[in-house]
Design a protein around this motif. Structure first.
Motif, mmCIF file in Angstrom:
data_model
loop_
_atom_site.group_PDB
_atom_site.id
_atom_site.type_symbol
_atom_site.label_atom_id
_atom_site.label_comp_id
_atom_site.label_asym_id
_atom_site.label_seq_id
_atom_site.Cartn_x
_atom_site.Cartn_y
_atom_site.Cartn_z
ATOM 1 N N THR A 71 -1.613 -3.698 -0.735
ATOM 2 C CA THR A 71 0.183 -4.215 -1.417
ATOM 3 C C THR A 71 1.184 -2.800 -1.582
ATOM 4 O OG1 THR A 71 -0.514 -4.295 -3.585
ATOM 5 C CG2 THR A 71 -0.898 -6.188 -2.428
ATOM 6 N N LEU A 72 0.677 -1.385 -1.590
ATOM 7 C CA LEU A 72 1.045 -0.083 -1.835
ATOM 8 C C LEU A 72 1.133 1.052 -0.667
ATOM 9 C CD1 LEU A 72 0.259 0.080 -6.125
ATOM 10 C CD2 LEU A 72 2.098 -1.450 -4.957
ATOM 11 N N THR A 73 2.642 1.302 -0.949
ATOM 12 C CA THR A 73 2.214 2.309 0.516
ATOM 13 C C THR A 73 2.991 3.687 -0.349
ATOM 14 O OG1 THR A 73 3.975 1.504 1.222
ATOM 15 C CG2 THR A 73 2.248 0.866 2.060
ATOM 16 N N LEU A 74 3.038 4.904 0.334
ATOM 17 C CA LEU A 74 3.405 6.178 0.478
ATOM 18 C C LEU A 74 4.588 6.589 1.491
ATOM 19 C CD1 LEU A 74 2.440 7.877 -2.055
ATOM 20 C CD2 LEU A 74 1.272 9.135 -0.319
ATOM 21 N N SER A 95 -9.505 10.450 -8.470
ATOM 22 C CA SER A 95 -9.150 9.619 -9.448
ATOM 23 C C SER A 95 -8.005 8.649 -9.368
ATOM 24 C CB SER A 95 -9.156 10.417 -10.514
ATOM 25 O OG SER A 95 -7.766 10.941 -10.784
ATOM 26 N N VAL A 96 -7.983 7.575 -10.524
ATOM 27 C CA VAL A 96 -6.679 6.776 -10.503
ATOM 28 C C VAL A 96 -5.793 7.407 -11.424
ATOM 29 C CG1 VAL A 96 -5.455 5.004 -11.902
ATOM 30 C CG2 VAL A 96 -8.214 4.761 -11.276
ATOM 31 N N TYR A 97 -5.316 8.219 -12.235
ATOM 32 C CA TYR A 97 -4.632 9.120 -12.051
ATOM 33 C C TYR A 97 -3.411 10.193 -11.376
ATOM 34 C CZ TYR A 97 -1.963 13.067 -14.876
ATOM 35 O OH TYR A 97 -1.099 13.499 -14.359
ATOM 36 N N GLU A 98 -5.198 10.476 -10.468
ATOM 37 C CA GLU A 98 -4.180 11.304 -9.391
ATOM 38 C C GLU A 98 -3.236 10.702 -8.720
ATOM 39 O OE1 GLU A 98 -7.211 13.956 -6.520
ATOM 40 O OE2 GLU A 98 -7.299 15.273 -8.252
ATOM 41 N N ALA A 99 -4.101 9.195 -8.443
ATOM 42 C CA ALA A 99 -3.202 7.701 -7.091
ATOM 43 C C ALA A 99 -1.905 8.081 -8.042
ATOM 44 C CB ALA A 99 -4.219 7.006 -7.169
ATOM 45 N N GLN A 100 -2.274 7.956 -9.572
ATOM 46 C CA GLN A 100 -0.666 6.890 -10.071
ATOM 47 C C GLN A 100 0.444 8.449 -10.413
ATOM 48 O OE1 GLN A 100 -2.948 6.272 -13.723
ATOM 49 N NE2 GLN A 100 -2.637 3.874 -13.236
ATOM 50 N N ILE A 101 -0.190 9.469 -10.011
ATOM 51 C CA ILE A 101 1.304 11.041 -10.199
ATOM 52 C C ILE A 101 2.357 10.785 -8.485
ATOM 53 C CG2 ILE A 101 0.069 12.335 -12.001
ATOM 54 C CD1 ILE A 101 -1.155 13.323 -9.896
ATOM 55 N N LEU A 102 1.726 10.167 -7.829
ATOM 56 C CA LEU A 102 2.053 9.600 -6.244
ATOM 57 C C LEU A 102 3.148 8.799 -6.470
ATOM 58 C CD1 LEU A 102 -0.773 10.427 -3.962
ATOM 59 C CD2 LEU A 102 0.503 12.556 -5.146
ATOM 60 N N ARG A 103 4.579 8.911 -5.610
ATOM 61 C CA ARG A 103 5.555 7.608 -5.633
ATOM 62 C C ARG A 103 4.949 6.711 -4.445
ATOM 63 N NH1 ARG A 103 9.182 13.093 -4.233
ATOM 64 N NH2 ARG A 103 8.648 13.614 -6.040
ATOM 65 N N PHE A 104 3.768 5.984 -4.955
ATOM 66 C CA PHE A 104 3.577 4.543 -4.351
ATOM 67 C C PHE A 104 4.568 3.346 -4.848
ATOM 68 C CE2 PHE A 104 -1.276 6.147 -4.096
ATOM 69 C CZ PHE A 104 -1.419 5.945 -3.151
ATOM 70 N N GLU A 105 4.764 2.306 -3.087
ATOM 71 C CA GLU A 105 6.157 1.897 -4.114
ATOM 72 C C GLU A 105 5.356 0.714 -3.206
ATOM 73 O OE1 GLU A 105 9.162 2.914 -0.634
ATOM 74 O OE2 GLU A 105 9.939 4.423 -1.869
ATOM 75 N N ASP A 106 6.027 -0.714 -4.147
ATOM 76 C CA ASP A 106 5.430 -2.080 -3.513
ATOM 77 C C ASP A 106 6.454 -2.934 -2.348
ATOM 78 O OD1 ASP A 106 8.040 -3.057 -4.046
ATOM 79 O OD2 ASP A 106 8.055 -3.392 -6.161
ATOM 80 N N SER A 107 6.038 -3.774 -2.031
ATOM 81 C CA SER A 107 6.569 -4.210 -0.709
ATOM 82 C C SER A 107 8.100 -4.347 -0.594
ATOM 83 C CB SER A 107 5.823 -6.020 -0.393
ATOM 84 O OG SER A 107 6.181 -6.666 -1.039
ATOM 85 N N ASN A 108 8.915 -3.977 -1.411
ATOM 86 C CA ASN A 108 10.080 -4.415 -1.891
ATOM 87 C C ASN A 108 10.903 -2.710 -2.150
ATOM 88 O OD1 ASN A 108 10.590 -6.839 -1.629
ATOM 89 N ND2 ASN A 108 9.705 -7.644 -3.984
#
Lengths: 188, 251
Positions: A88-91, A42-55
């Motif tokens: 655009t996001l990476t872990l 789910s989206v929630y399961e993604a949101q609890i991870l520490r994804f980062e943007d390109s910066n």
């Protein structure tokens, strides 16, 4: 308890089989996945991870939601590289490693349920069983491999080795890895 | 044919097939066709329109959306071969081919399956007779489809089942399967721990006997494990509603 050496071996094996992908992609079943085969149901399961943007800044919940929905719209079962241009996001590596540790610990608990003596088995047998549960999941390993499981519980490692082969598309190398591990203990 | 004969034929068809009637009139032809589960065009780099059977030729030569590196055996010394089209795949892949990177197996199987399906549909003939009912993918399918469709991972258990003469049908091996209709051309059969998604890819005469056959694939996957397989089959059904395997295609 799985030793640090065993965990390092297992992590490398999982990376070999699942790949190590820092962005979201869709796996063969169509599920959104990231890291070393970590499923995001789910989206929630993604949101609890520490994804980062390109910066390398922490991604916001809305950015993660948008990325999840963008990847979800793409066809399933493409090479992971095909999703990269839409991501655009990476872990970060540390987060991927943390998730992989969780998976290994979870598989270990399941192996202890199927094989009550799992902790007492030689390292080679434990590594072989980890490979099988990575591949088959707990339910299939427990219910569809009666000959193999009887042999393991009877500590008949040779019989287990002889009945450890999985059908295509499991590679001959992966089957040989498991068979060799079991035979190392059967023929010390 | 008199009106009475038409009436009796119709009754017989209803009795035998329940949901569809067989047209065996001389001169009727069933064309080769494919469904929305035939997704080759979406895997190509170029925009190719596949409307007519002859258009399938273009898909054979067109570039895939990405190259896949394969090795023809698993020795470390094995040469790495990049594949970028079905034409490449047919000329360079062998029965020992695997992807260089193990985690690319699933996407490669999808490309290989679609290439093989393209080739089969391209060379299939229109059929003179058809005994295929309209809704043959239903909860009873495992009880009428041959045992080769069963989802088995253990080579040892599969060999044991193959020797067992009582196991004729899919359901003789995968018992207690649950059914979920996804669409008219896609159904899911599952039990605790695993599932098969059966896709109807196309129809045509694949073995040149004049009778319409089907081309289906099975997406085999397990719960909480990385095992995944894509198998491709042609099946035929006769007037007695008996299904048989024509061939399972190895990629």
């Amino acid at each position: 308890m799985t030793t640090i050496t065993e965990k390092n071996i297992l992590r490398k094996k999982l990376e070999k089989y699942e790949g190590k992908v820092s962005h979201m992609y869709r796996d063969s079943k169509g599920y959104i996945t990231v890291g070393v085969g970590h499923l995001l149901k789910s989206v929630y399961e993604a949101q609890i991870l520490r994804f980062e943007d390109s910066n390398n800044n922490p991604a916001t919940n809305s950015e993660i939601k948008l990325e999840f929905e963008t990847i979800q719209k793409l066809p399933a079962d493409l090479l992971a590289s095909a999703y990269k241009k839409h991501a655009t996001l990476t872990l970060p590596d540390t987060e991927i490693k943390r998730l992989t540790e969780i998976h290994i610990n979870s598989f270990e608990k399941e192996l202890e349920i199927i094989y009550p003596d799992f902790r007492l088995y030689p390292t080679q047998v434990r590594l072989a069983l980890f490979d099988l549960i990575f591949n088959l999941g707990m339910t299939k390993l427990q219910s569809n491999w009666p000959i193999f499981n009887s042999a393991i519980k009877a500590k008949n490692w040779q019989k287990a080795a002889d009945n450890s082969k999985r059908k295509s598309p499991v590679s001959a190398a992966r089957n040989k890895y498991v068979k060799d591990l079991l035979e190392q203990v059967a023929k010390p | 044919m008199t009106m009475n004969k038409y009436f009796l034929l119709t009754l017989a068809c209803l009795f035998i097939l329940t949901s569809s009637c067989v047209n065996t009139e001389v001169g009727t032809e069933y064309p080769v066709s494919w469904t929305s589960q035939y997704t080759m065009a979406s895997l190509l780099d170029d925009a190719i329109i596949i409307k007519e059977q002859n258009d399938l030729k273009n898909a054979i030569n067109a570039s895939w959306y990405a190259e896949v590196d394969i090795i023809t055996d698993e020795n470390e010394s094995s040469e790495i071969t990049p594949l970028s089209s079905c034409k490449d795949y047919f000329s360079k892949a062998t029965s020992h081919t695997t992807t260089l990177r193990e985690y690319e197996t699933g996407p490669f199987l999808l490309l290989a399956k679609m290439c093989r399906a393209t080739e089969l549909l391209l060379h299939a003939n229109p059929s003179k007779y058809s005994y295929i009912s309209n809704n043959f993918l239903n909860k009873s399918t495992p009880h009428i489809f041959p045992s080769e469709i069963a989802f088995q991972i253990s080579t040892g258990e599969a060999e044991k089942n193959a020797k067992d003469k009582s196991k004729h049908y899919w359901a003789d091996i995968n018992q207690n399967l649950q059914f979920e209709a996804i669409s008219e051309t896609q159904s899911k059969f599952f039990d605790d721990g695993g599932s098969q998604i059966i896709d109807l890819i196309g129809r045509g005469d694949f073995n040149a006997d004049g009778i319409e056959d089907i081309l289906i694939s099975s997406r085999d996957s397990v719960e909480d494990g990385d095992y995944f397989n894509l198998r491709l089959f042609s099946l035929s059904v006769n007037e007695k509603r008996e299904w048989r395997l024509i061939r399972e295609y190895q990629y």
